[in-house]
Design an enzyme around this catalytic site. Structure first.
Site, PDB file in Angstrom:
ATOM      1  CG  HIS C 133      30.635  11.714  -4.880  1.00 18.11           C
ATOM      2  ND1 HIS C 133      29.936  10.530  -4.758  1.00 18.11           N
ATOM      3  CD2 HIS C 133      31.864  11.370  -5.339  1.00 18.11           C
ATOM      4  CE1 HIS C 133      30.717   9.524  -5.108  1.00 18.11           C
ATOM      5  NE2 HIS C 133      31.888  10.001  -5.470  1.00 18.11           N
ATOM      6  CG  ASP C 211      30.227  14.203   0.981  1.00 16.97           C
ATOM      7  OD1 ASP C 211      31.153  13.638   1.605  1.00 16.97           O
ATOM      8  OD2 ASP C 211      29.953  13.940  -0.207  1.00 16.97           O
ATOM      9  CD  GLN C 214      37.812  14.249  -2.306  1.00 15.20           C
ATOM     10  OE1 GLN C 214      38.997  14.496  -2.131  1.00 15.20           O
ATOM     11  NE2 GLN C 214      37.405  13.140  -2.922  1.00 15.20           N
ATOM     12  CE  LYS C 237      36.538   9.542  -1.121  1.00 21.06           C
ATOM     13  NZ  LYS C 237      36.677   9.383  -2.569  1.00 21.06           N
ATOM     14  CB  CYS C 375      30.874   9.823  -8.588  1.00 22.69           C
ATOM     15  SG  CYS C 375      31.445   8.161  -8.857  1.00 22.69           S
TER      16      CYS C 375
END
Ligand SMILES: Cc1ncc(COP(=O)(O)O)c(C=O)c1O
Ligand SMILES: Cc1ncc(COP(=O)(O)O)c(C=O)c1O
Lengths: 133, 417, 417, 133
Positions: C133, C211, C214, C237, C375
């Site tokens: 991303h 990261d 998600q 999220k 993104c």
């Protein structure tokens, strides 16, 4: 929000009347939306405002470019500028304007603010081209 | 505001009705009615703000920008509409001059990191006053240490006002390129003369940043009338949610500023070699913004506008005058600062009683005040104290609450006598 | 999870009951039932999160830290308790390793600004993958341009997985000091082998940043088992509010990191000459934090824990398998990425139909999907597309919703045929 | 939350028994809380654990220092360490502990987490001093 995919839009997307790079032209302008990869190049011939374009993008942009080429045919640069203004108003407010003829098919975009730029991108490219004429 | 206008504003404002808008004011603390005199640290939230935030989460939520579906379109529209509301609230020339941040602290850091490291050169100076919150001091120290700028301190007078002689001296050699100064002191309640300071800075080729964290809550602010280059504040002191702050900067300044954080939403295009930046204000808003909080801030501004800042200012002026008179009469109590132009922030010390003891003992009577250095350690030194107790007033504060405070302080005095 | 454990988890999870927890799922869009398949951009909020935030604002609010009164004490306790919840949620060794930020984007920028500019030297390299991303790419570009570090790209295979040959090459000269990599791709749904990558990086003297924006939503994460040096994610999220994100870092790394922003709460003491910094995590949290949102995040974690990530993972695996089978059968439709280990994020393109047209036309049927480059512009280039449409699944997604998507896509195909 | 200002606290704050710097001592330790300006210096004489202090701070800190000096008199370093631990538990949990005697007057602090440090600061200073003996 009304349907932004009127039959006319799908039709012009599938079977455009003014697509393709002409062999001769007086000026060109371009527009791009890096967010979605939409890109358009507009070609203008001075003689009686004859407009063609090459477009790579969504149905809304393609159809808008094609309907634009129709609408501006034979117009003066001032008339084109006026149409551009009225068209922006149409797609942002959704209020139809009978002077815009078939362009009214894009009135349904008004509820989709993130798609409005798809419709106006060819017009910006045309304005740039006219600036160069 | 004076005379007639003030009484009109006062008449039209009913504090008891306004208190009904704030559910928390019905709470009991240690079995006592809550008397919340710590709004200067963070204000309570009206029903309208709570409802607006709930509404987003219950009925109209999705990530903003580039969602090509209904929920995202609606949420984006609601989010961007607040930019317009904030712009109108401070009379910015355009909503593109409004950048959303987490809080005033981030707004100032953003300026120091981006404008500070591009527009300022090593050797240039930043001037702040002796009565700054750490939020408007530490970022300039960090800039100094990282970038070689100088940090200069403008003195205040014994009454707690900007000392213009000192200001002249600080600017004398022409090195100061930024005057970064509070619009209202969170310790002394002093309003600084923003327009005069802006003119002063501009005449000497410097820009001005106003820390409006306190001021924005109590008076109408007009960034164009002030001719502010930068103006910052937080939502949570303005009856809005936490997690949302504002940075106003003139368009031409924002245009030239490099981005602060990198990520989604702040770019025009990205390749491995090079990314190009989106236009302001988006260039400065990387990643998913505080959507729900921004919409909450919009509701807070609507709420404040509906009452009207003139009415709020008149009400608070009345409270402040009453408090200065009442507390000023208490034996052994000293109020710090006596600026001509001041608002409803009152710091005090009591002979032989530490501010922390005052706060805890008042708390046992349901009265919430703050005690400590109020994130203004250097100012404490200037005032010759290590800490103060502080009462701050909001639109929902009443005269009775101030009387309760006075009575509570008297009782404390007796305990320690 | 396989076999017995999976079926137990599935049995105990009732998606219809869970849907009742999300008020927004009752909304109509263009007169149609909302089918929300854009949770990967931001998830909807359960009643428990909404209520927790309302409760703070209605009954228990004041600024945190150093308020010596009841409301502030209680709010501070509630705020700090969430640090403990987050630590437990990702199995951090201590809650002092949890820093609150606005979002994953800020978490990564914080690392780049502080650790990146102190622990990395010009000439050192940071490696990211081809499927990052922008939030995990642009900050490292900015660091490269400001600080002279190098940025290297680890290739992915055609199936959308990390190419370990490429990884070897990128690390070959020993210059890479940080591997910063997604734990789950927001475009391809690929899970990266976090433990293996961490081991790989550590063996070569590099740190690893994951990261987890998600990944955190779909599977239990154990930062100690992974041996992650940094782990980041966003609250919004994870069924929590906007405006709150998390940065996990090992304690010894945080101890050595200089602060990011300056202001209140992050200092130990301040004089004009020099300020000293508070200990982690406070050193990295300048100014009034996102109090209400942090408490909302705590409620989201409680909510997810109550259902259990094993049950959520099992449910989503079922959805993903169904979607891959159903969409995979549609003529003219191509699903991008086919990693062995993947989750409920499905990107696709349709012959002759632009992704934006797909999204708008699905929206008219009440179905929310995202379209664009997500993104991840460089990844689009790698995949040979300019944009994709993307459906993402959450705990409240149903098989019927996936069937509705398939039907909607068929209809679109007819329109453009 | 119960009252952290028991009569004994106010009394010891106003009329301390162990305040002041002794002319002779074996070690000292200090504690400071820059947030409120609280500062304390503790002096220890090896002979039979005799503790004095100089304090500049709130009533809670002053009284805590004075009660501490009482409580540790004649104790061994190990016993002091134990008392310190028990005292920390007292002020964080609010559960009285009869072995702590008059120190129990500070149990009311438990509800005031931001004030607990006021009470424990003298104890940290004492621990530092004992470390130096
Ligand atoms: C993989 C990944 N990383 C980072 C982000 C950025 O998250 P946020 O916008 O909340 O900072 C996202 C979300 O869009 C993401 O999917
Ligand atoms: C004058 C002043 N400046 C800055 C701040 C910092 O505000 P925030 O903590 O919301 O960033 C405050 C509030 O404490 C303040 O009173």
């Amino acid at each position: 929000m009304s349907n932004p995919y009127q039959a006319l839009i799908v039709e012009r997307h599938k079977h455009p009347l003014h697509a393709g790079r002409p062999t001769q032209f007086d000026a060109q302008g371009q527009g791009a939306n890096p967010i979605c990869g939409d890109a358009v190049r507009v070609y203008v011939s001075r003689a009686g405002m004859d407009v063609h374009y090459e477009a790579e993008g969504c149905a809304i942009m393609n159809a808008s470019a094609d309907l634009m080429a129709d609408a501006v045919e034979g117009k003066t640069p001032e008339q084109v500028e006026r149409l551009h203004r009225d068209f922006e108003k149409l797609v942002t407010t959704g209020e139809e304007n009978h002077e815009l003829g078939e362009l009214n098919a894009l009135a349904g975009l008004a509820g989709y603010s993130s798609r409005i730029r798809c419709a106006t991108l060819p017009w910006s490219a045309l304005a740039e081209a006219l600036h160069h004429v | 505001m004076v005379g007639e206008a003030m009484s009109v504003a006062l008449e039209s404002f009913n504090v008891e009705a306004a208190r009904e808008d704030f559910p928390i004011l019905k709470e009991l603390v240690h079995g006592k009615k809550l008397v919340f005199l710590d709004s200067g640290a963070s204000a309570q939230k009206p029903r309208a703000v709570i409802d607006a935030m709930c509404h987003v989460m219950e009925a109209q939520y999705a990530n903003v920008h580039r969602g090509l579906h209904y929920m995202s379109e609606k949420t984006s529209d609601a989010y961007e509409a607040v930019r317009g509301k904030v712009a109108a609230f401070i009379n910015a020339a355009s909503q593109d001059e409004i950048v959303f941040t987490r809080n005033a602290t981030e707004s100032i850091n953003l300026i120091a990191y981006t404008w500070g490291r591009s527009a300022l050169k090593p050797g240039d100076a930043v001037a702040v006053s002796e009565m700054e919150h750490h939020a408007n001091l530490v970022p300039w120290q960090m800039l100094r240490d990282a970038h070689g700028t100088e940090l200069r301190i403008v003195k205040i007078t014994d009454s707690g006002e900007i000392d213009f002689d000192s200001l002249e001296q600080v600017f004398a050699d022409g090195k100061v390129k930024l005057l970064s100064i509070t619009h209202m002191s969170n310790v002394l309640g002093t309003y600084t003369p923003a327009e005069r300071l802006a003119k002063f800075a501009h005449e000497r080729g410097a820009k001005i940043l106003l820390d409006g964290s306190q001021a924005i809550v109590h008076r109408a602010v007009d960034v164009q009338a002030i001719d502010a280059d930068f103006y910052v504040f937080s939502g949570h002191k303005l009856y809005g949610p936490t997690g949302i702050g504002v940075l106003y900067a003139k368009r031409e300044i924002l245009e030239d500023m490099p981005p602060f954080m990198g990520g989604g939403d702040m770019i025009a295009s990205v390749t491995y070699e090079k990314s190009t930046w989106a236009k302001p204000p988006f260039r400065f808003e990387a990643g998913t913004p505080a959507i729900i909080e921004t919409i909450g801030l919009g509701a807070a501004i609507d709420y404040v506008n509906a009452i009207g800042l003139p009415a709020i200012a008149a009400h608070e002026r009345m409270l402040t005058e009453h408090a200065l008179a009442t507390l000023g009469n208490l034996e052994g109590l000293k109020i710090l600062g006596r600026a001509q132009d001041r608002g409803g922030v009152i710091s005090f010390v009591m002979d032989g009683v530490h501010a922390h003891d005052i706060a805890t003992l008042l708390d046992r009577q349901g009265i919430a005040v703050r005690a400590g250095h109020h994130c203004a350690e250097p100012l404490m030194g200037r005032l010759g104290v290590t800490s103060t107790a502080r009462a701050t007033f909001a639109l929902y504060t009443t005269l009775e609450e101030i009387d309760a405070l006075a009575k509570g302080l008297q009782r404390i005095r007796q305990i320690f006598a």
